[in-house]
Design a protein around this motif. Sequence first.
Motif, PDB file in Angstrom:
ATOM      1  N   LEU A   6      42.935 -96.192  13.779  1.00 13.58           N
ATOM      2  CA  LEU A   6      43.111 -94.807  13.341  1.00 13.58           C
ATOM      3  C   LEU A   6      44.589 -94.431  13.328  1.00 13.58           C
ATOM      4  N   GLN A   7      45.318 -94.828  14.351  1.00 10.85           N
ATOM      5  CA  GLN A   7      46.753 -94.535  14.431  1.00 10.85           C
ATOM      6  C   GLN A   7      47.489 -95.122  13.226  1.00 10.85           C
ATOM      7  N   ALA A   8      47.186 -96.360  12.873  1.00 11.07           N
ATOM      8  CA  ALA A   8      47.833 -97.003  11.726  1.00 11.07           C
ATOM      9  C   ALA A   8      47.493 -96.278  10.425  1.00 11.07           C
ATOM     10  N   LEU A   9      46.249 -95.889  10.264  1.00  7.29           N
ATOM     11  CA  LEU A   9      45.850 -95.162   9.058  1.00  7.29           C
ATOM     12  C   LEU A   9      46.539 -93.802   8.975  1.00  7.29           C
ATOM     13  N   LEU A  10      46.607 -93.097  10.096  1.00  9.57           N
ATOM     14  CA  LEU A  10      47.255 -91.783  10.098  1.00  9.57           C
ATOM     15  C   LEU A  10      48.754 -91.893   9.834  1.00  9.57           C
ATOM     16  N   ASP A  11      49.366 -92.975  10.276  1.00  8.96           N
ATOM     17  CA  ASP A  11      50.793 -93.181  10.031  1.00  8.96           C
ATOM     18  C   ASP A  11      51.082 -93.349   8.547  1.00  8.96           C
ATOM     19  N   HIS A  12      50.168 -93.975   7.826  1.00  9.10           N
ATOM     20  CA  HIS A  12      50.437 -94.296   6.410  1.00  9.10           C
ATOM     21  C   HIS A  12      49.712 -93.406   5.417  1.00  9.10           C
ATOM     22  N   TYR A  13      48.525 -92.936   5.764  1.00 12.01           N
ATOM     23  CA  TYR A  13      47.702 -92.175   4.818  1.00 12.01           C
ATOM     24  C   TYR A  13      47.031 -90.972   5.477  1.00 12.01           C
ATOM     25  N   PRO A  14      47.766 -90.078   6.123  1.00  9.47           N
ATOM     26  CA  PRO A  14      47.107 -89.036   6.926  1.00  9.47           C
ATOM     27  C   PRO A  14      46.131 -88.148   6.162  1.00  9.47           C
ATOM     28  N   LEU A  15      46.528 -87.615   5.035  1.00  7.40           N
ATOM     29  CA  LEU A  15      45.633 -86.698   4.318  1.00  7.40           C
ATOM     30  C   LEU A  15      44.480 -87.432   3.665  1.00  7.40           C
ATOM     31  N   ASP A  16      44.744 -88.622   3.151  1.00  5.11           N
ATOM     32  CA  ASP A  16      43.678 -89.395   2.519  1.00  5.11           C
ATOM     33  C   ASP A  16      42.592 -89.761   3.527  1.00  5.11           C
ATOM     34  N   VAL A  17      43.009 -90.180   4.709  1.00  2.00           N
ATOM     35  CA  VAL A  17      42.058 -90.582   5.740  1.00  2.00           C
ATOM     36  C   VAL A  17      41.212 -89.402   6.190  1.00  2.00           C
ATOM     37  N   LEU A  18      41.843 -88.262   6.371  1.00  2.00           N
ATOM     38  CA  LEU A  18      41.131 -87.101   6.906  1.00  2.00           C
ATOM     39  C   LEU A  18      40.248 -86.403   5.883  1.00  2.00           C
ATOM     40  N   SER A  19      40.618 -86.464   4.619  1.00  2.97           N
ATOM     41  CA  SER A  19      39.854 -85.732   3.607  1.00  2.97           C
ATOM     42  C   SER A  19      38.810 -86.585   2.890  1.00  2.97           C
ATOM     43  N   HIS A  20      38.838 -87.899   3.093  1.00  2.85           N
ATOM     44  CA  HIS A  20      37.884 -88.782   2.417  1.00  2.85           C
ATOM     45  C   HIS A  20      36.458 -88.507   2.897  1.00  2.85           C
ATOM     46  N   LYS A  21      35.551 -88.339   1.952  1.00  8.12           N
ATOM     47  CA  LYS A  21      34.147 -88.104   2.276  1.00  8.12           C
ATOM     48  C   LYS A  21      33.342 -89.354   1.953  1.00  8.12           C
ATOM     49  N   ASP A  22      32.371 -89.623   2.800  1.00  6.10           N
ATOM     50  CA  ASP A  22      31.503 -90.772   2.578  1.00  6.10           C
ATOM     51  C   ASP A  22      30.343 -90.398   1.657  1.00  6.10           C
ATOM     52  N   TYR A  23      29.400 -91.298   1.531  1.00  8.15           N
ATOM     53  CA  TYR A  23      28.249 -91.121   0.668  1.00  8.15           C
ATOM     54  C   TYR A  23      27.456 -89.860   1.007  1.00  8.15           C
ATOM     55  N   HIS A  24      27.453 -89.480   2.273  1.00  8.01           N
ATOM     56  CA  HIS A  24      26.689 -88.319   2.731  1.00  8.01           C
ATOM     57  C   HIS A  24      27.494 -87.020   2.678  1.00  8.01           C
ATOM     58  N   GLY A  25      28.741 -87.103   2.221  1.00  8.41           N
ATOM     59  CA  GLY A  25      29.575 -85.921   2.115  1.00  8.41           C
ATOM     60  C   GLY A  25      30.285 -85.535   3.399  1.00  8.41           C
ATOM     61  N   ASN A  26      30.323 -86.442   4.365  1.00  9.40           N
ATOM     62  CA  ASN A  26      30.968 -86.178   5.644  1.00  9.40           C
ATOM     63  C   ASN A  26      32.346 -86.840   5.715  1.00  9.40           C
ATOM     64  N   THR A  27      33.250 -86.163   6.396  1.00  7.29           N
ATOM     65  CA  THR A  27      34.569 -86.741   6.638  1.00  7.29           C
ATOM     66  C   THR A  27      34.579 -87.387   8.021  1.00  7.29           C
ATOM     67  N   MET A  28      35.652 -88.099   8.307  1.00 12.47           N
ATOM     68  CA  MET A  28      35.811 -88.724   9.604  1.00 12.47           C
ATOM     69  C   MET A  28      35.766 -87.667  10.712  1.00 12.47           C
ATOM     70  N   MET A  29      36.394 -86.522  10.465  1.00  8.34           N
ATOM     71  CA  MET A  29      36.405 -85.456  11.461  1.00  8.34           C
ATOM     72  C   MET A  29      34.997 -84.922  11.715  1.00  8.34           C
ATOM     73  N   ASP A  30      34.165 -84.854  10.681  1.00  7.54           N
ATOM     74  CA  ASP A  30      32.781 -84.417  10.869  1.00  7.54           C
ATOM     75  C   ASP A  30      32.079 -85.312  11.892  1.00  7.54           C
ATOM     76  N   TYR A  31      32.254 -86.623  11.743  1.00  9.28           N
ATOM     77  CA  TYR A  31      31.614 -87.553  12.660  1.00  9.28           C
ATOM     78  C   TYR A  31      32.206 -87.464  14.066  1.00  9.28           C
ATOM     79  N   LEU A  32      33.510 -87.313  14.163  1.00  9.40           N
ATOM     80  CA  LEU A  32      34.134 -87.188  15.484  1.00  9.40           C
ATOM     81  C   LEU A  32      33.670 -85.929  16.197  1.00  9.40           C
ATOM     82  N   LEU A  33      33.543 -84.836  15.454  1.00  2.00           N
ATOM     83  CA  LEU A  33      33.099 -83.581  16.064  1.00  2.00           C
ATOM     84  C   LEU A  33      31.651 -83.647  16.531  1.00  2.00           C
ATOM     85  N   MET A  34      30.847 -84.480  15.901  1.00  2.00           N
ATOM     86  CA  MET A  34      29.447 -84.622  16.292  1.00  2.00           C
ATOM     87  C   MET A  34      29.252 -85.669  17.387  1.00  2.00           C
TER      88      MET A  34
END
Length: 86
Positions: A6-34
């Motif tokens: 996660l640290q490596a991804l945030l260093d290089h692609y912070p907005l892309d990593v955080l805003s990307h939605k999966d097949y179910h329409g959830n972002t990484m933050m959605d899963y972390l919050l749950m």
Amino acid sequence: LRSDILQALLDHYPLDVLSHKDYHGNTMMDYLLMNRLPKSAELIKMILEKTLLARMDMWGVQNWRVKMHELIESAEWTGDVTSRQT
């Protein structure tokens, strides 16, 4: 939960990593919050520091940045998932 990846991804692609939605329409933050594992709270703090605090450096609002950093560090999430979403 691999914080190093996660640290490596945030260093290089912070907005892309955080805003990307999966097949179910959830972002990484959605899963972390749950997620109820204590490690997820650590990852949420890391994300907030990397995104929010890094942006504040560019704004020139040092006092606000210090206060936000203190709030992030002092945040404690319980096992109650709903408290993370408010």
